[in-house]
Design a protein around this motif. Structure first.
Motif, short mmCIF file in Angstrom:
data_model
loop_
_atom_site.label_atom_id
_atom_site.label_comp_id
_atom_site.label_asym_id
_atom_site.label_seq_id
_atom_site.Cartn_x
_atom_site.Cartn_y
_atom_site.Cartn_z
N ASP A 136 -40.54 54.09 50.87
CA ASP A 136 -40.02 54.26 49.52
C ASP A 136 -40.88 53.48 48.51
N ASP A 163 -37.85 58.86 47.52
CA ASP A 163 -37.64 57.70 46.65
C ASP A 163 -38.95 57.21 46.06
N ASN A 215 -32.84 60.34 48.00
CA ASN A 215 -31.63 60.45 47.19
C ASN A 215 -31.94 60.23 45.71
N HIS A 216 -32.98 59.46 45.37
CA HIS A 216 -33.30 59.25 43.96
C HIS A 216 -33.90 60.50 43.31
N HIS A 269 -35.39 61.47 54.65
CA HIS A 269 -35.25 60.23 53.87
C HIS A 269 -34.37 59.20 54.56
N HIS A 278 -35.28 54.51 53.08
CA HIS A 278 -33.94 54.35 52.51
C HIS A 278 -33.23 53.02 52.75
MN LIG Z 1 -33.04 55.99 49.23
#
Ligand SMILES: [Mn+2]
Length: 334
Positions: free
Chosen positions: A13, A51, A81-82, A154, A281
């Motif tokens: 990330d 991310d 998720n971002h 992720h 993550h």
């Molecule tokens: Mn994440």
């Protein structure tokens, strides 16, 4: 380590840390080349676990570097998720309502301000045109990569969730706003499936007869992260990841969890295949630790680059078992 072999360099990330990214790419032997100036390696391919954005100081530069690499074929990526949150943040739903799939600018919604804070660096550092360009590009990227000899996602590789997404999306990426709305709707099968892939599964302590806990921010929680990478674990103690600073509701040290077998549904998250999975993550710190950060067939590459950790890669050259010596960080510049 055999860094001359062909293979993949899986990179953790980045969260807007472009300087760390360029130092890492350089140390891995990638050089800017060609008309597009994309970083390339003679015989290796980079893979980003998602991310790319939020939090850090160089959001735009990271996106320029990564998109140039992915478009030129010198890298691949999966959504984090971002990135998903950014897509939902920018998507008005229902159309014309002034409301968004990820709420913001809405004083009636308690999530609104938190969502704005989490996304502030991206909103501040990119112009509206730049945001729309990179959001459009996020839409073209997959939620997972299955390359035969390795897998990348992720947060969590979970066959059942992948099957749900494949069935409902007809593939590994989003193609309509309606799909994004379903992922943002609790109770929809797509919501749970994408949560699992992008944020990882959780396990209820309360449903297993245990008390709630207060996390490091003082929030009372009844669910813990499920350590899906622990292929040999089957009990609550083995699978619920409890941070060292968690307490009970009244402030006492949280007691050790019992060796209680978890339910079949929870066991379905535990990764039992032999194909190595790479993921990010989880905000790991320090040196990669066996059974915490890597196992024979799983390796986390997120070591908290934007919180003072090292941007980390795993240099994979065909091995079927994770070799901890193949973790790679750039030397600290003097
Ligand atoms: Mn994440």
């Amino acid at each position: 380590m055999n860094s001359d072999a062909t293979g993949y360099d899986i990179i953790g990330d980045i969260h807007g840390c472009a300087t760390a990214l360029e130092e890492l790419l350089d140390a891995l032997g990638y050089r800017p080349a060609g008309a597009d100036g994309a970083y390339r390696h003679d015989h290796r391919t980079a893979i980003f676990v998602g991310d790319l954005i939020d939090r850090g100081p160089q959001q735009l530069r990271v996106l320029q570097i990564v998109q140039a690499m992915v478009d030129s074929g010198s890298a691949r990526m999966v959504l984090g998720n971002h990135e998903f949150n950014a897509m939902a943040y920018a998507t008005e739903w229902p159309a014309g309502s002034g409301k968004y799939l990820r709420p913001h600018d809405d004083p009636t919604d308690p999530r609104s301000q938190k969502n704005e804070r989490q996304h502030a660096a991206f909103l501040e550092q990119l112009s509206a045109d730049e945001r729309s360009h990179y959001l459009g590009w996020f839409w073209t990227q997959p939620l997972w990569l299955d390359l035969g000899d390795i897998r990348v996602v992720h947060a969590c590789w979970h066959d059942d969730s992948i099957a749900v997404v494949q069935r409902e999306l007809g593939g590994d990426r989003f193609t309509s706003i309606d799909q994004l709305a379903r992922v943002s709707t609790k109770g929809d099968p797509l919501y749970d499936a994408v949560e699992t892939l992008l944020k990882g599964p959780e396990i209820s302590l309360v449903d297993h007869g245990q008390q709630s806990y207060r996390d490091k921010d003082g929030h009372l929680r009844d669910r813990a992260r499920l350590s899906w990478w622990k292929s040999d674990a089957s009990t609550l103690r083995g699978l619920a990841e409890m941070g060292g600073r968690f307490t009970t509701d009244d402030g006492a040290e949280y007691p050790d969890l019992p060796d209680l077998e978890v339910t079949e549904g929870h066991r379905s998250f535990v990764y039992g295949d032999q194909v190595p999975v790479f993921y990010g993550h989880y905000w790991r710190s320090g040196d990669p630790r066996h059974l915490h950060d890597w196992t024979d067939h799983t390796a986390c590459v997120d070591f908290s680059a934007v919180k003072g950790g090292a941007l980390t890669a795993y240099r994979w050259s065909g091995e079927s078992r994770i070799q901890p010596e193949n973790y790679f960080v750039a030397a600290k510049p003097s």
